[in-house]
Design a protein around this motif. Structure first.
Motif, PDB file in Angstrom:
ATOM      1  N   LEU A 166       0.838  -1.424   0.071  1.00 46.67           N
ATOM      2  CA  LEU A 166      -0.091   0.093   0.054  1.00 46.67           C
ATOM      3  C   LEU A 166       1.060   1.128  -0.111  1.00 46.67           C
ATOM      4  O   LEU A 166       0.644   2.210  -0.625  1.00 46.67           O
ATOM      5  CB  LEU A 166      -0.982   0.168   1.346  1.00 46.67           C
ATOM      6  N   ALA A 187      -5.179   5.551   4.087  1.00 48.04           N
ATOM      7  CA  ALA A 187      -5.249   4.227   3.561  1.00 48.04           C
ATOM      8  C   ALA A 187      -5.065   2.979   4.679  1.00 48.04           C
ATOM      9  O   ALA A 187      -5.666   2.126   4.711  1.00 48.04           O
ATOM     10  CB  ALA A 187      -4.292   4.001   2.404  1.00 48.04           C
ATOM     11  N   TYR A 188      -4.258   3.433   5.586  1.00 49.67           N
ATOM     12  CA  TYR A 188      -3.830   2.484   6.726  1.00 49.67           C
ATOM     13  C   TYR A 188      -5.112   2.617   7.510  1.00 49.67           C
ATOM     14  O   TYR A 188      -5.384   1.568   8.121  1.00 49.67           O
ATOM     15  CB  TYR A 188      -2.663   3.024   7.474  1.00 49.67           C
ATOM     16  N   GLU A 218      -8.114   2.908   6.558  1.00 46.68           N
ATOM     17  CA  GLU A 218      -9.045   1.947   5.992  1.00 46.68           C
ATOM     18  C   GLU A 218      -8.930   0.451   6.315  1.00 46.68           C
ATOM     19  O   GLU A 218      -9.566  -0.384   6.260  1.00 46.68           O
ATOM     20  CB  GLU A 218      -9.350   2.151   4.647  1.00 46.68           C
ATOM     21  N   LEU A 219      -7.557   0.244   6.053  1.00 43.93           N
ATOM     22  CA  LEU A 219      -7.014  -1.332   6.090  1.00 43.93           C
ATOM     23  C   LEU A 219      -7.132  -1.587   7.527  1.00 43.93           C
ATOM     24  O   LEU A 219      -7.762  -2.928   7.675  1.00 43.93           O
ATOM     25  CB  LEU A 219      -5.475  -1.184   5.942  1.00 43.93           C
ATOM     26  N   ARG A 242      -8.408   7.317   0.855  1.00 39.25           N
ATOM     27  CA  ARG A 242      -9.497   6.437   0.718  1.00 39.25           C
ATOM     28  C   ARG A 242      -9.899   5.984  -0.460  1.00 39.25           C
ATOM     29  O   ARG A 242     -10.298   4.703  -0.776  1.00 39.25           O
ATOM     30  CB  ARG A 242     -10.727   7.353   1.521  1.00 39.25           C
ATOM     31  N   TYR A 279      -7.239   3.297  -1.238  1.00 35.61           N
ATOM     32  CA  TYR A 279      -7.555   1.876  -0.704  1.00 35.61           C
ATOM     33  C   TYR A 279      -8.929   1.360  -1.516  1.00 35.61           C
ATOM     34  O   TYR A 279      -8.626  -0.018  -1.712  1.00 35.61           O
ATOM     35  CB  TYR A 279      -8.015   2.090   0.798  1.00 35.61           C
ATOM     36  N   ALA A 331      -7.513  -0.542  -4.384  1.00 32.31           N
ATOM     37  CA  ALA A 331      -6.657  -1.528  -4.052  1.00 32.31           C
ATOM     38  C   ALA A 331      -7.430  -2.844  -3.670  1.00 32.31           C
ATOM     39  O   ALA A 331      -7.054  -3.992  -4.110  1.00 32.31           O
ATOM     40  CB  ALA A 331      -5.487  -1.315  -2.840  1.00 32.31           C
TER      41      ALA A 331
END
Length: 257
Positions: free
Chosen positions: A110, A163-164, A166-167, A209, A212, A215
């Motif tokens: 990511l 992004a993290y 959301e992960l 966001r 992600y 991804a």
């Protein structure tokens, strides 16, 4: 992550407290999840950088040496496996207690995508960082001349944080609200650290966001997510917590300066 790729991403992000790092399992991914075409499309959809407005920054609200300042220093480390610890308090666990190779691999890939998107967006418009635009303003982290000259737009550290967030929301759905809040605070820390303007962080969080969301469509991502979810479940079962959570709660109290 190949060393050259890692160094380039860290320079662009304006974070990454050191130049080394790896996937933790000896098999460092050389690519992210997103294709060049997808990254190009995400960059094309990004709004242009806003006009510079120093008044929008919170530089006087969070002072050097305060609890929030120290948290921003910690948040400057964006590379896994260390970056996973930012979510210890959100998940009420201790992710670094043992190696989590699948989680590290997932975050690494990511982060490569974040760097690729940030590089593309930065080509569309330059905006000086606060530490370059405001005389006498010093950052919370060590910087190189290249980092100081780098564009504040986009706030790629905020892209990574979102992004993290959301992960980890996907990895621990019962702590999704807390995970996303931590991701947002990683972005806010880039303003506290005086590396980015407020508007750059807000836009970076939106980009994160969106990145992600793209991804998750990659089948390889789904495989890595399942493996990382098992590791996070194991971490939760270990019953360990991070001793620094009290300090983090103090730093995030309303009115902390």
């Amino acid at each position: 992550m190949r060393r050259a790729t890692a160094l380039a991403a860290c320079a662009l992000l304006g974070g990454c407290a050191a130049a080394s790092g790896g996937a933790g399992d000896g098999r460092e991914p050389a690519t992210g999840y997103l294709s060049s075409t997808t990254l190009d499309a995400l960059a094309a959809n990004a709004a242009p950088p806003p006009l510079e407005d120093p008044a929008q920054a919170r530089f006087d609200a969070v002072l050097p040496g305060s609890d929030r300042w120290w948290l921003a220093i910690v948040h400057a480390e964006l590379r896994p496996p260390k970056a996973a610890q930012h979510f210890d308090c959100a998940l009420n666990t201790r992710l670094a207690a043992t190696p989590r190779p699948a989680l590290t691999r997932l975050m690494n890939r990511l982060l490569i995508d974040v760097g690729g998107l940030g590089e593309r967006v930065a080509r569309q418009g330059y905006r000086p960082r606060p530490i370059s635009a405001v005389a006498g303003l010093e950052p919370c982290q060590r910087t190189t001349e290249a980092m100081r000259r780098g564009s504040s737009w986009p706030a790629t550290g905020a892209v990574a944080g979102a992004a993290y967030g959301e992960l980890f929301a996907a990895l621990a759905p019962n702590r999704a609200t807390e995970a996303r809040a931590t991701g947002r605070e990683i972005g806010v820390s880039r303003v506290v650290c005086r590396m980015n303007w407020d508007a750059d962080v807000a836009a970076g969080q939106e980009m994160g966001r969106g990145l992600y969301a793209q991804a998750v469509a990659d089948p390889a991502f789904a495989v890595d997510l399942d493996a990382a979810r098992t590791e996070v479940a194991e971490a939760l079962a270990e019953g360990l917590t991070n001793a620094g959570c009290a300090a983090e709660r103090r730093a995030l109290r309303p009115g902390e300066d």
